[in-house]
Write an enzyme that holds these catalytic residues in place. Structure first.
Site, PDB file in Angstrom:
ATOM      1  N   ASP A 108       0.891  -1.408   0.056  1.00 17.50           N
ATOM      2  CA  ASP A 108      -0.040   0.024  -0.110  1.00 17.50           C
ATOM      3  C   ASP A 108       1.027   1.314   0.031  1.00 17.50           C
ATOM      4  OD1 ASP A 108       0.947  -0.805   2.544  1.00 17.50           O
ATOM      5  OD2 ASP A 108      -1.172   0.088   3.652  1.00 17.50           O
ATOM      6  N   GLU A 127      11.158  -3.895  12.961  1.00 19.43           N
ATOM      7  CA  GLU A 127      12.124  -3.213  11.907  1.00 19.43           C
ATOM      8  C   GLU A 127      13.392  -3.428  12.801  1.00 19.43           C
ATOM      9  OE1 GLU A 127       9.368  -1.782  12.528  1.00 19.43           O
ATOM     10  OE2 GLU A 127       8.372  -1.324  10.552  1.00 19.43           O
TER      11      GLU A 127
HETATM   12  C1  UGA Z   1       3.149  -0.719   9.612  1.00 14.18           C
HETATM   13  C2  UGA Z   1       4.417  -0.896   8.939  1.00 14.18           C
HETATM   14  O1  UGA Z   1       4.591  -0.061   7.812  1.00 14.18           O
HETATM   15  C3  UGA Z   1       4.374  -2.235   8.342  1.00 14.18           C
HETATM   16  O2  UGA Z   1       5.823  -2.507   7.454  1.00 14.18           O
HETATM   17  C4  UGA Z   1       4.224  -3.188   9.383  1.00 14.18           C
HETATM   18  O3  UGA Z   1       4.154  -4.518   9.083  1.00 14.18           O
HETATM   19  C5  UGA Z   1       2.776  -2.973  10.116  1.00 14.18           C
HETATM   20  O4  UGA Z   1       2.863  -1.383  10.339  1.00 14.18           O
HETATM   21  C6  UGA Z   1       2.571  -3.903  11.221  1.00 14.18           C
HETATM   22  O5  UGA Z   1       1.803  -3.529  12.098  1.00 14.18           O
HETATM   23  O6  UGA Z   1       3.076  -5.073  11.230  1.00 14.18           O
HETATM   24  P1  UGA Z   1       0.691  -0.866   8.232  1.00 14.18           P
HETATM   25  O7  UGA Z   1       0.320   0.231   6.986  1.00 14.18           O
HETATM   26  O8  UGA Z   1      -0.002  -0.428   9.691  1.00 14.18           O
HETATM   27  O9  UGA Z   1       2.110  -0.795   8.439  1.00 14.18           O
HETATM   28  O10 UGA Z   1       0.266  -2.303   7.793  1.00 14.18           O
HETATM   29  P2  UGA Z   1      -0.294  -2.899   6.460  1.00 14.18           P
HETATM   30  O11 UGA Z   1       0.017  -1.946   5.200  1.00 14.18           O
HETATM   31  O12 UGA Z   1      -1.633  -3.216   6.849  1.00 14.18           O
HETATM   32  O13 UGA Z   1       0.406  -4.169   6.461  1.00 14.18           O
HETATM   33  C7  UGA Z   1       1.728  -4.366   5.958  1.00 14.18           C
HETATM   34  C8  UGA Z   1       2.014  -5.411   4.910  1.00 14.18           C
HETATM   35  O14 UGA Z   1       1.518  -6.608   5.344  1.00 14.18           O
HETATM   36  C9  UGA Z   1       1.004  -4.927   3.619  1.00 14.18           C
HETATM   37  O15 UGA Z   1       1.931  -5.488   2.482  1.00 14.18           O
HETATM   38  C10 UGA Z   1      -0.137  -5.775   3.756  1.00 14.18           C
HETATM   39  O16 UGA Z   1      -0.742  -6.380   2.572  1.00 14.18           O
HETATM   40  C11 UGA Z   1       0.305  -7.246   4.525  1.00 14.18           C
HETATM   41  N1  UGA Z   1      -0.557  -7.824   5.325  1.00 14.18           N
HETATM   42  C12 UGA Z   1      -1.324  -7.108   6.171  1.00 14.18           C
HETATM   43  C13 UGA Z   1      -0.795  -9.349   5.417  1.00 14.18           C
HETATM   44  O17 UGA Z   1       0.072  -9.844   4.596  1.00 14.18           O
HETATM   45  N2  UGA Z   1      -1.639  -9.731   6.050  1.00 14.18           N
HETATM   46  C14 UGA Z   1      -2.583  -9.202   6.883  1.00 14.18           C
HETATM   47  O18 UGA Z   1      -3.419  -9.664   7.645  1.00 14.18           O
HETATM   48  C15 UGA Z   1      -2.337  -7.786   7.055  1.00 14.18           C
HETATM   49 MN    MN Z   2       0.652   0.024   5.109  1.00 16.86          MN
END
Ligand code: UGA
Ligand code: MN
Length: 258
Positions: A122, A208
């Site tokens: 995203d 991280e």
């Molecule tokens: C923040 C950080 O930018 C992420 O790198 C981190 O993984 C995340 O927090 C975290 O809490 O672990 P955020 O925008 O809150 O990011 O998280 P998302 O963008 O919703 O998820 C990070 C990545 O994991 C995305 O590529 C998303 O597609 C993937 N994801 C998310 C999954 O593969 N499974 C899930 O259930 C949720």
């Molecule tokens: Mn994100």
């Protein structure tokens, strides 16, 4: 005048490996489309797309086949107990990407030049970012926009070295940096075969730091983006789609993938 080559003549451009965790939701295909449109413009980029799922989905499989860039499509489901608000996301998926990368290079002769980068589906990535990370020797870092409750977070640099972090959130983090704010050379990934993302004891926002402290030190970090003064990546987040008017009956006469 003539621009001197950045690489020694004959040496190939290091491959950039982008590990992207992704999961099924209404905006998934739109996110992947934006990402592929960026990645397609980057030379020698290998996309490691890891689905958070028990099996490869048809949607992502079809997408990958048509994406027009080198892509490895993996999958691993997040255990149900870890799918909870407040817990780190995509731990298993990033580790699956790391395992694939290590396995692929196990049998190839050194030197293997490459750079690994964790690219959430995203975020928004400028093309200049890839030029910057391409020259990573061990671990490089740069600012990330729209994160940590501020317009940006960044490593603070003095005399070419990282000496601290400009952040508004958990400044006690050893590496106060988002997943989108660093890259690691393939050599470092291969020479630290046990470095992975951990579920046990990991707190929100510490993924991280927990990962980076296994492979580097703050002193060793290489600042990119003009000594960490330029924002080349943005931690954008897509709003949840309103599907309140999706029909329960009288469905459309055709089945359309969105
Ligand atoms: C923040 C950080 O930018 C992420 O790198 C981190 O993984 C995340 O927090 C975290 O809490 O672990 P955020 O925008 O809150 O990011 O998280 P998302 O963008 O919703 O998820 C990070 C990545 O994991 C995305 O590529 C998303 O597609 C993937 N994801 C998310 C999954 O593969 N499974 C899930 O259930 C949720
Ligand atoms: Mn994100």
């Amino acid at each position: 005048g003539r621009v001197p080559p950045r690489q020694p003549p004959g040496a190939a451009l290091p491959t950039i490996y982008a590990i992207t965790p992704t999961y099924s939701r209404p905006v998934q295909k739109a996110e992947l489309t934006r990402l592929a449109n960026t990645f397609r413009q980057v030379a020698r980029l290998h996309w490691i797309l890891v689905e958070d799922a028990a099996a490869r989905s048809e949607l992502v499989s079809r997408f990958v086949a048509a994406a027009g860039l080198p892509c490895t499509h993996l999958h691993v489901p997040t255990p149900r107990r870890y799918k909870r608000p407040g817990l780190p996301r995509a731990t298993e998926q990033r580790n699956a990407g790391l395992a694939w990368l290590r396995q692929r290079h196990q049998h190839l002769p050194p030197p293997q030049s490459g750079v690994l980068f964790f690219a959430d589906d995203d975020n928004t990535y400028s093309l200049e970012l890839f030029q910057e990370m391409r020259t990573t020797r061990k671990v490089s870092v740069w600012p990330v926009g729209l994160v940590g409750g501020r317009r940006y977070e960044r490593p603070v640099v003095e005399n070419g070295k990282v000496v601290g972090w400009y952040t508004g959130w958990r400044a006690d983090r050893p590496f106060a940096i988002d997943m989108a704010g660093f890259a690691v050379s393939l050599q470092v990934i291969l020479s630290h075969p046990k470095a992975v993302f951990k579920r046990r004891g990991s707190q929100p926002g510490m993924q991280e730091s927990d990962f980076l402290k296994q492979i580097t030190t703050v002193e060793e970090l290489e600042p990119k983006a003009n000594n960490c003064t330029k924002v080349l990546v943005w931690h954008t987040r897509t709003e949840k789609v309103n599907l309140a008017n999706e029909p329960k009956y009288h469905l459309d006469t055709v089945n359309i993938e969105v």
